[in-house]
Design an enzyme around this catalytic site. Sequence first.
Site, PDB file in Angstrom:
ATOM      1  N   TYR A 274       0.877  -1.025   0.154  1.00 26.33           N
ATOM      2  CA  TYR A 274      -0.048   0.042   0.052  1.00 26.33           C
ATOM      3  C   TYR A 274       0.817   1.158   0.029  1.00 26.33           C
ATOM      4  O   TYR A 274       1.887   1.268   0.584  1.00 26.33           O
ATOM      5  CB  TYR A 274      -0.868   0.229   1.239  1.00 26.33           C
ATOM      6  CG  TYR A 274      -2.218  -0.992   1.095  1.00 26.33           C
ATOM      7  CD1 TYR A 274      -3.131  -0.659   0.187  1.00 26.33           C
ATOM      8  CD2 TYR A 274      -2.362  -1.813   2.134  1.00 26.33           C
ATOM      9  CE1 TYR A 274      -4.207  -1.323   0.059  1.00 26.33           C
ATOM     10  CE2 TYR A 274      -3.512  -2.687   1.899  1.00 26.33           C
ATOM     11  CZ  TYR A 274      -4.358  -2.278   0.769  1.00 26.33           C
ATOM     12  OH  TYR A 274      -5.576  -3.039   0.713  1.00 26.33           O
ATOM     13  N   ASP A 302      -5.942  -0.565  -6.597  1.00 23.79           N
ATOM     14  CA  ASP A 302      -7.439  -0.511  -6.621  1.00 23.79           C
ATOM     15  C   ASP A 302      -8.121  -0.213  -5.297  1.00 23.79           C
ATOM     16  O   ASP A 302      -9.424  -0.171  -4.958  1.00 23.79           O
ATOM     17  CB  ASP A 302      -7.896  -1.994  -6.957  1.00 23.79           C
ATOM     18  CG  ASP A 302      -7.479  -2.955  -5.971  1.00 23.79           C
ATOM     19  OD1 ASP A 302      -7.159  -2.815  -4.944  1.00 23.79           O
ATOM     20  OD2 ASP A 302      -7.878  -4.075  -6.201  1.00 23.79           O
ATOM     21  N   HIS A 394      -9.804  -6.918  -5.853  1.00 24.01           N
ATOM     22  CA  HIS A 394      -9.606  -7.036  -4.353  1.00 24.01           C
ATOM     23  C   HIS A 394     -10.601  -7.727  -3.597  1.00 24.01           C
ATOM     24  O   HIS A 394     -11.085  -7.481  -2.604  1.00 24.01           O
ATOM     25  CB  HIS A 394      -9.730  -5.523  -3.938  1.00 24.01           C
ATOM     26  CG  HIS A 394      -8.995  -5.099  -2.680  1.00 24.01           C
ATOM     27  ND1 HIS A 394      -7.816  -4.171  -2.701  1.00 24.01           N
ATOM     28  CD2 HIS A 394      -8.950  -5.497  -1.247  1.00 24.01           C
ATOM     29  CE1 HIS A 394      -7.182  -3.927  -1.563  1.00 24.01           C
ATOM     30  NE2 HIS A 394      -8.073  -4.990  -0.596  1.00 24.01           N
TER      31      HIS A 394
HETATM   32  C1  PPY Z   1      -8.760  -5.252   2.810  1.00 22.85           C
HETATM   33  O1  PPY Z   1      -9.273  -5.284   4.142  1.00 22.85           O
HETATM   34  O2  PPY Z   1      -9.271  -5.284   1.940  1.00 22.85           O
HETATM   35  C2  PPY Z   1      -7.372  -4.868   2.894  1.00 22.85           C
HETATM   36  O3  PPY Z   1      -6.870  -4.815   1.803  1.00 22.85           O
HETATM   37  C3  PPY Z   1      -6.497  -4.530   4.167  1.00 22.85           C
HETATM   38  C4  PPY Z   1      -6.825  -3.318   4.721  1.00 22.85           C
HETATM   39  C5  PPY Z   1      -7.228  -3.162   6.003  1.00 22.85           C
HETATM   40  C6  PPY Z   1      -7.116  -1.953   6.498  1.00 22.85           C
HETATM   41  C7  PPY Z   1      -6.791  -0.941   5.757  1.00 22.85           C
HETATM   42  C8  PPY Z   1      -6.657  -0.898   4.570  1.00 22.85           C
HETATM   43  C9  PPY Z   1      -6.351  -2.096   3.960  1.00 22.85           C
END
Ligand code: PPY
Length: 536
Positions: A274, A302, A394
């Site tokens: 991220y 995404d 995702h």
């Molecule tokens: C998701 O929950 O889909 C994730 O990719 C993990 C996440 C969890 C918390 C903040 C950002 C991403």
Amino acid sequence: MSSTTTLSGKEVAKHNSRESCWIIVHGKVYDVTEFLDGKPNYQPSMLQQALSEQFQITLVSAHAQPVFRFLITAGGSRIILKYAGKDATQEYDPIHPPDAITNNLPPEKHLGPVDLDTVEKVEVKITDEEKARQQRAAAKPPLDEILNLHDFEAIARQVMPEKAWAYYSSAADDEITNRENHAAYHRIWFRPRVLRNVTKVDWSTTILGHRSRMPLYITATALGKLGHPDGELNLTRAAAKHGVIQMIPTLASCSFDEIMDAAQPGQVQFFQLYVNKDRSVTKRIVQHAEKRGIKGLFITVDAPQLGRREKDMRMKFEAEDPSEVSKAGSQGVDRSQGAARAISSFIDPGLEWADIDWFKSITKMPLILKGVQCWEDALMAYDAGLAGVVLSNHGGRQLDFARSGIEVLVEVVAKLGEKRGLKFPNEKFQLFVDGGVRRATDVLKAIALGATAVGIGRPFLYAFSSYGFEGVDKALQILHDEFEMNLRLLGAPTVKDIVPGMVDASSISSHGSTVPGDRLYDSNYESMQHARLRDI
Ligand code: PPY
């Protein structure tokens, strides 16, 4: 206070208020008074600094304040105050890597070890629901009764803590994409070949130039310790045993180094990134990953903002005092948005194509975009000289009504062939797909259509949430067995023999066409709930 003096439980217990709040984590005492709501908190610049030490664990709220994950995921200061003067390890562990607190609290707040024998145990109230859950967990079937990946999900749903299940299983909005991800595979049918010698079949392949015993990888999923105390290490160990690649998530419960340290010598791992608003943080993380031997950097594209996962959000509403959660806390984080959304504000929505060159300048790792959803962006990724793309929505957790990765694969292969003369699978520009995969036949369909490999996420979470390492081991063994049989039945002795002519995907874009329902999948799917009246 010297950090080498061993404190007594009695001394720590005195600091049990907003005015002075000490907590114990893993036998060490920390002064967290300044992290409580309403306290002056550190200056943003210092916080940014702390953040940059390890962004996986220190998260920034809307006002750029660093917070412990449990401040926002589990109910703010109240959760810390509940453990004020006491041992908070059990609450801390599932959602923080072990070094989160040591890395993020300034040294003067580290108060040293405590004599655990003198610490009063925190009384854990076991609710009736929790008792019932524990009984269900004790009634789990032995692993040899688990026949497929759906079975893990069915068991996990019954034995996991409710909040963990809600977080893992939730998806965006009406969860249409979440279900479509699986259903799309039902619009593809096989055209097997016969009279081919399939005495020996081999389903191994190479992914970004690295051997994998199966044409799949364990994709990144966050917060593994919600499901099992060993979290992502269950995946690392099973990946080593089965010769498959694990993609380590940015938001793992275990620390990145802990996961790397648990790997076998030579074990290949990828990293999911991220991108932080503070690029110096991202740079440090990427370069650290490269130094530790990560073989591919999968940049998530995404999730400029996290999708609404209403199962997760509703869980928060039910667990908290509604008057508290519905308003933004004084930390500037609106907890009513669910666990994931609340901790996602560090992700940079300003990430753009122009940043690709910067990534190339900071690392030599192959760069892959994770979350591409149309041929136009796949083409741009190719033209930008990237190593590949993951065609993914995702796990249906972002834009509802995004198409499935497998559907996007078909148009990407066609268009990149037409526009750039590319043939897939392609060594130089690799296509990956994830979402909805439950069977080796799903994987084989993607391979036939040009994917190099397929990512599987939730099924492995469900496997370790129910059975720990052995669950993931079994899940991978099931997939091995399914590959062996299905390669024979397809008439494809090796992965290279799985060609486009072995599938009929002509209906893939027919969103209105009916498909045979998958009863196993459907019975695991838990319907969303409407808002409910309060108890009266
Ligand atoms: C998701 O929950 O889909 C994730 O990719 C993990 C996440 C969890 C918390 C903040 C950002 C991403």
